[in-house]
Every structure is written in C-alpha cells, then in structure tokens.
Design an enzyme around this catalytic site. Structure first.
Site, PDB file in Angstrom:
ATOM      1  N   GLY A  42       0.819  -1.221   0.000  1.00 19.78           N
ATOM      2  CA  GLY A  42       0.000   0.000   0.000  1.00 19.78           C
ATOM      3  C   GLY A  42       0.848   1.265   0.000  1.00 19.78           C
ATOM      4  N   GLU A  77       2.591  -8.202  -1.293  1.00 21.63           N
ATOM      5  CA  GLU A  77       1.305  -8.783  -0.881  1.00 21.63           C
ATOM      6  C   GLU A  77       1.242 -10.288  -1.116  1.00 21.63           C
ATOM      7  OE1 GLU A  77       1.615  -5.904  -2.533  1.00 21.63           O
ATOM      8  OE2 GLU A  77       0.157  -4.435  -1.785  1.00 21.63           O
TER       9      GLU A  77
HETATM   10  N1  CO8 Z   1       1.951  -3.491   9.150  1.00 25.96           N
HETATM   11  C1  CO8 Z   1       2.068  -3.428  10.483  1.00 25.96           C
HETATM   12  N2  CO8 Z   1       3.247  -3.281  11.133  1.00 25.96           N
HETATM   13  C2  CO8 Z   1       4.353  -3.202  10.364  1.00 25.96           C
HETATM   14  C3  CO8 Z   1       4.309  -3.264   8.962  1.00 25.96           C
HETATM   15  C4  CO8 Z   1       3.030  -3.406   8.352  1.00 25.96           C
HETATM   16  N3  CO8 Z   1       2.898  -3.425   7.011  1.00 25.96           N
HETATM   17  N4  CO8 Z   1       5.562  -3.175   8.473  1.00 25.96           N
HETATM   18  C5  CO8 Z   1       6.363  -3.049   9.551  1.00 25.96           C
HETATM   19  N5  CO8 Z   1       5.641  -3.062  10.684  1.00 25.96           N
HETATM   20  C6  CO8 Z   1       6.123  -2.969  12.067  1.00 25.96           C
HETATM   21  C7  CO8 Z   1       6.744  -4.285  12.523  1.00 25.96           C
HETATM   22  O1  CO8 Z   1       5.741  -5.184  12.966  1.00 25.96           O
HETATM   23  C8  CO8 Z   1       7.649  -3.795  13.642  1.00 25.96           C
HETATM   24  O2  CO8 Z   1       6.855  -3.544  14.778  1.00 25.96           O
HETATM   25  P1  CO8 Z   1       7.270  -4.201  16.210  1.00 25.96           P
HETATM   26  O3  CO8 Z   1       8.572  -3.516  16.533  1.00 25.96           O
HETATM   27  O4  CO8 Z   1       6.141  -3.804  17.098  1.00 25.96           O
HETATM   28  O5  CO8 Z   1       7.421  -5.649  15.963  1.00 25.96           O
HETATM   29  C9  CO8 Z   1       8.123  -2.439  13.135  1.00 25.96           C
HETATM   30  O6  CO8 Z   1       7.180  -2.028  12.146  1.00 25.96           O
HETATM   31  C10 CO8 Z   1       9.496  -2.484  12.486  1.00 25.96           C
HETATM   32  O7  CO8 Z   1       9.472  -3.488  11.485  1.00 25.96           O
HETATM   33  P2  CO8 Z   1      10.571  -4.647  11.368  1.00 25.96           P
HETATM   34  O8  CO8 Z   1      11.075  -5.001  12.724  1.00 25.96           O
HETATM   35  O9  CO8 Z   1       9.962  -5.743  10.550  1.00 25.96           O
HETATM   36  O10 CO8 Z   1      11.710  -3.870  10.566  1.00 25.96           O
HETATM   37  P3  CO8 Z   1      12.779  -4.489   9.569  1.00 25.96           P
HETATM   38  O11 CO8 Z   1      13.737  -3.376   9.275  1.00 25.96           O
HETATM   39  O12 CO8 Z   1      13.330  -5.774  10.111  1.00 25.96           O
HETATM   40  O13 CO8 Z   1      11.962  -4.852   8.230  1.00 25.96           O
HETATM   41  C11 CO8 Z   1      10.366  -4.452   6.459  1.00 25.96           C
HETATM   42  C12 CO8 Z   1      11.362  -3.839   7.478  1.00 25.96           C
HETATM   43  C13 CO8 Z   1      11.160  -5.282   5.445  1.00 25.96           C
HETATM   44  C14 CO8 Z   1       9.672  -3.303   5.782  1.00 25.96           C
HETATM   45  C15 CO8 Z   1       9.374  -5.363   7.217  1.00 25.96           C
HETATM   46  O14 CO8 Z   1       8.835  -4.642   8.313  1.00 25.96           O
HETATM   47  C16 CO8 Z   1       8.227  -5.844   6.363  1.00 25.96           C
HETATM   48  O15 CO8 Z   1       8.404  -6.753   5.579  1.00 25.96           O
HETATM   49  N6  CO8 Z   1       7.032  -5.251   6.558  1.00 25.96           N
HETATM   50  C17 CO8 Z   1       5.815  -5.672   5.899  1.00 25.96           C
HETATM   51  C18 CO8 Z   1       5.819  -5.256   4.444  1.00 25.96           C
HETATM   52  C19 CO8 Z   1       4.584  -5.764   3.746  1.00 25.96           C
HETATM   53  O16 CO8 Z   1       4.363  -6.957   3.625  1.00 25.96           O
HETATM   54  N7  CO8 Z   1       3.759  -4.832   3.252  1.00 25.96           N
HETATM   55  C20 CO8 Z   1       2.562  -5.166   2.509  1.00 25.96           C
HETATM   56  C21 CO8 Z   1       1.398  -5.133   3.443  1.00 25.96           C
HETATM   57  S1  CO8 Z   1      -0.087  -5.670   2.625  1.00 25.96           S
HETATM   58  C22 CO8 Z   1      -0.604  -4.308   1.768  1.00 25.96           C
HETATM   59  O17 CO8 Z   1       0.037  -3.283   1.735  1.00 25.96           O
HETATM   60  C23 CO8 Z   1      -1.926  -4.452   1.092  1.00 25.96           C
HETATM   61  C24 CO8 Z   1      -2.216  -3.259   0.171  1.00 25.96           C
HETATM   62  C25 CO8 Z   1      -3.704  -3.155  -0.114  1.00 25.96           C
HETATM   63  C26 CO8 Z   1      -4.451  -2.461   0.960  1.00 25.96           C
HETATM   64  C27 CO8 Z   1      -3.933  -1.069   1.250  1.00 25.96           C
HETATM   65  C28 CO8 Z   1      -4.635  -0.437   2.424  1.00 25.96           C
HETATM   66  C29 CO8 Z   1      -3.782   0.601   3.078  1.00 25.96           C
END
Ligand code: CO8
Length: 257
Positions: free
Chosen positions: A108, A131
């Site tokens: 997103g 995704e």
């Molecule tokens: N949602 C919720 N929390 C998140 C997300 C997310 N997308 N991304 C990161 N965070 C949180 C983590 O849970 C973490 O929180 P906590 O410290 O409480 O555990 C904090 O942010 C830091 O993240 P990381 O520890 O994972 O940090 P890294 O540097 O190790 O990794 C990344 C960074 C690679 C970005 C990793 O966080 C990641 O892969 N995040 C998810 C990315 C993802 O899959 N995004 C797609 C989501 S689905 C989507 O977007 C659907 C689109 C259609 C609908 C749109 C509506 C808005």
C-alpha cells in the site's frame, strides 16, 4: 484539526504531509487514512496552497497496509462498507501531489506513492509489492498503476514474486521521476512543489487532469479532452497575465483566477 498519524505543515504555497507512525514504519492504518484524507480536504479548500508533498521518514515512506489491523478483516463488512474506498479520495485530489520516498515503499505504501502525480526517490528508496507473500494481492490500485508506469514484464515480476526494486532500477523503468540524495530529498521535494504552486492554479489543475486522463481513455478522446481544457484556460485572468508578463519581459503575478 489536530492530527496524530500525519503531520500537516505549510511551506509557503506548498503543503507538506508527513506520515507519522515511525514505530510501525508508517503502516497505513484506517486512522492514518482518515487523517490523510482530512488533511487533503483541508488543502483542497485552502486557496493559498497550490501543491503538496507527501513523505514518510528516512527509513520508510510506508511499509504497506497495517497487517496487524488487516489480519482479521471481515470480507462481508469490507464489501458492505467498501473498506478501501477512502483511498479513492487520495487519488481524486485535484491539486498536484508529489511523493517524496525514502526507505521502504511497500505494498500500500508503493500504491500510495503511485497515486501521487510523480515520485521523487531518495537513493535509499526501495519499492515493492510483497502482498503475494502474505497470501493476498495489491488492493489500492497496485496491479493497475504499476503496469502503466513500468510495463507488463516488471509489474508482473514484482507482483508475482514480491521482489523489491532499488531507486536506480525504479528510475530506469520510469516508476520515479528522479533520484535525490537522501539528505536533500525533502528540501528538493518542497522546492519542486513550491515551483508548481507558483504557477496559475487553474492551469496546474487542468494539466494534472489532462495528463491523468491519458490513463483512462483512448488517444483521440484524450486529445479532444486536452483541447477543451486548453481553450477554457483562455478564459482565465492568469492566461492574460502570463502572456502579458512574457511580452513585457517581467515576472507574472498569477492570481489563480
Ligand atoms: N503493518 C504493520 N506493522 C508493520 C508493517 C506493516 N505493514 N511493516 C512493519 N511493521 C512494524 C513491525 O511489525 C515492527 O513492529 P514491532 O517492533 O512492534 O514488531 C516495526 O514495524 C518495524 O518493522 P521490522 O522489525 O519488521 O523492521 P525491519 O527493518 O526488520 O523490516 C520491512 C522492514 C522489510 C519493511 C518489514 O517490516 C516488512 O516486511 N514489513 C511488511 C511489508 C509488507 O508486507 N507490506 C505489505 C502489506 S499488505 C498491503 O500493503 C496491502 C495493500 C492493499 C491495501 C492497502 C490499504 C492501506
């Protein structure tokens, strides 16, 4: 209105919206969307603002939809309430939006950047559509907008594999207009927005509408649409001022009329 999940600032005739959930890498929650659309409505009504920069933090523009919030999504309620429809209000904003992307623009987050009129990327920017790794697909325009800017091969590869692109690849394939050093990104994006905002707002809005129409229609229809807007701008005082200023060798004073 007071915002928590975004910050709204005015920099001259440009606005700056900063996504402000740094601990969650600016994951796009429903509350963040509500504040973002509220901020954009404020900007739409504010005659002093001519263009807006949307940015995140140095680490993340936005890491996608908030997965913690989305995990329990009820498909019936999502259909009934049209869960994602609020994002159409971002895409429908009529003044220019410049995305200033540093760090992650995933899912997103990448889709939000693509809703903007163009993307300036920091050298540490990473774009991706992960995704598929979650068992879903992009939901706010990613499958439709990515292919229009990078073509079928790259769009398919990114969406089917979840591979991310760095800033250099994103610039090479036309996803971003320019790469800027991370430390310079925000200042440069605000400068660009201020330059746009220095022009006649009706002309700027017409230009945005006409270019946007190219993705929606045939070439012949698009050219007819452009021509109507072109003629209509000769009804503005700013056209008279802009051309008079050129002929008199002075700076124009646009009044957005
Ligand atoms: N949602 C919720 N929390 C998140 C997300 C997310 N997308 N991304 C990161 N965070 C949180 C983590 O849970 C973490 O929180 P906590 O410290 O409480 O555990 C904090 O942010 C830091 O993240 P990381 O520890 O994972 O940090 P890294 O540097 O190790 O990794 C990344 C960074 C690679 C970005 C990793 O966080 C990641 O892969 N995040 C998810 C990315 C993802 O899959 N995004 C797609 C989501 S689905 C989507 O977007 C659907 C689109 C259609 C609908 C749109 C509506 C808005």
């Amino acid at each position: 209105m007071a915002y928590e999940q975004v910050r709204l600032e005015r920099r001259g005739r440009a606005a700056l919206i900063t996504l402000n959930r740094p601990k969650a890498l600016n994951a796009l929650s429903a509350d963040l969307l509500a504040e973002l659309t509220e901020a954009l409505d404020e900007i739409a009504e504010d005659e002093r603002i001519g263009a807006t920069v949307i940015t995140g933090s140095e680490r993340a523009f936005a890491a996608g939809a908030d997965i913690k919030e989305m995990v329990e999504l009820d498909p019936v309620a999502a259909y009934r309430d049209d869960f994602l429809s609020g994002w159409e209000r971002v895409a429908a904003h009529r003044k220019p939006l410049v995305a200033a992307v540093a760090g992650y623009a995933l899912g997103g987050g990448c889709e939000l950047a693509m809703m903007c009129d163009f993307i300036l990327a920091a050298d540490n920017a990473r774009f991706g559509m992960p995704e598929i790794t979650l068992g879903i697909i992009p939901g706010i325009g990613g499958t439709q907008r990515l292919i229009r800017s990078v073509g079928k091969a790259k769009a398919m590869e990114m969406i089917l594999t979840g591979r991310t692109m760095d800033a250099v690849e994103a610039e090479r394939c036309g996803l971003v207009s320019r790469i800027v050093e991370a430390a310079e990104l925000l200042d440069e994006a605000v400068r660009v927005a201020q330059r746009i905002a220095s022009f006649s707002l009706p002309a700027v809005m017409a230009a945005k509408e006409a270019v946007g129409r190219a993705n929606e229609t045939t070439l012949a229809e698009g050219i007819r649409f452009e021509r109507r807007l072109f003629y209509s701008l000769f009804a503005t005082l700013d056209q008279k001022e802009g051309m008079a200023a050129f002929l008199e060798k002075r700076e124009p004073q646009f009044r957005n009329r």
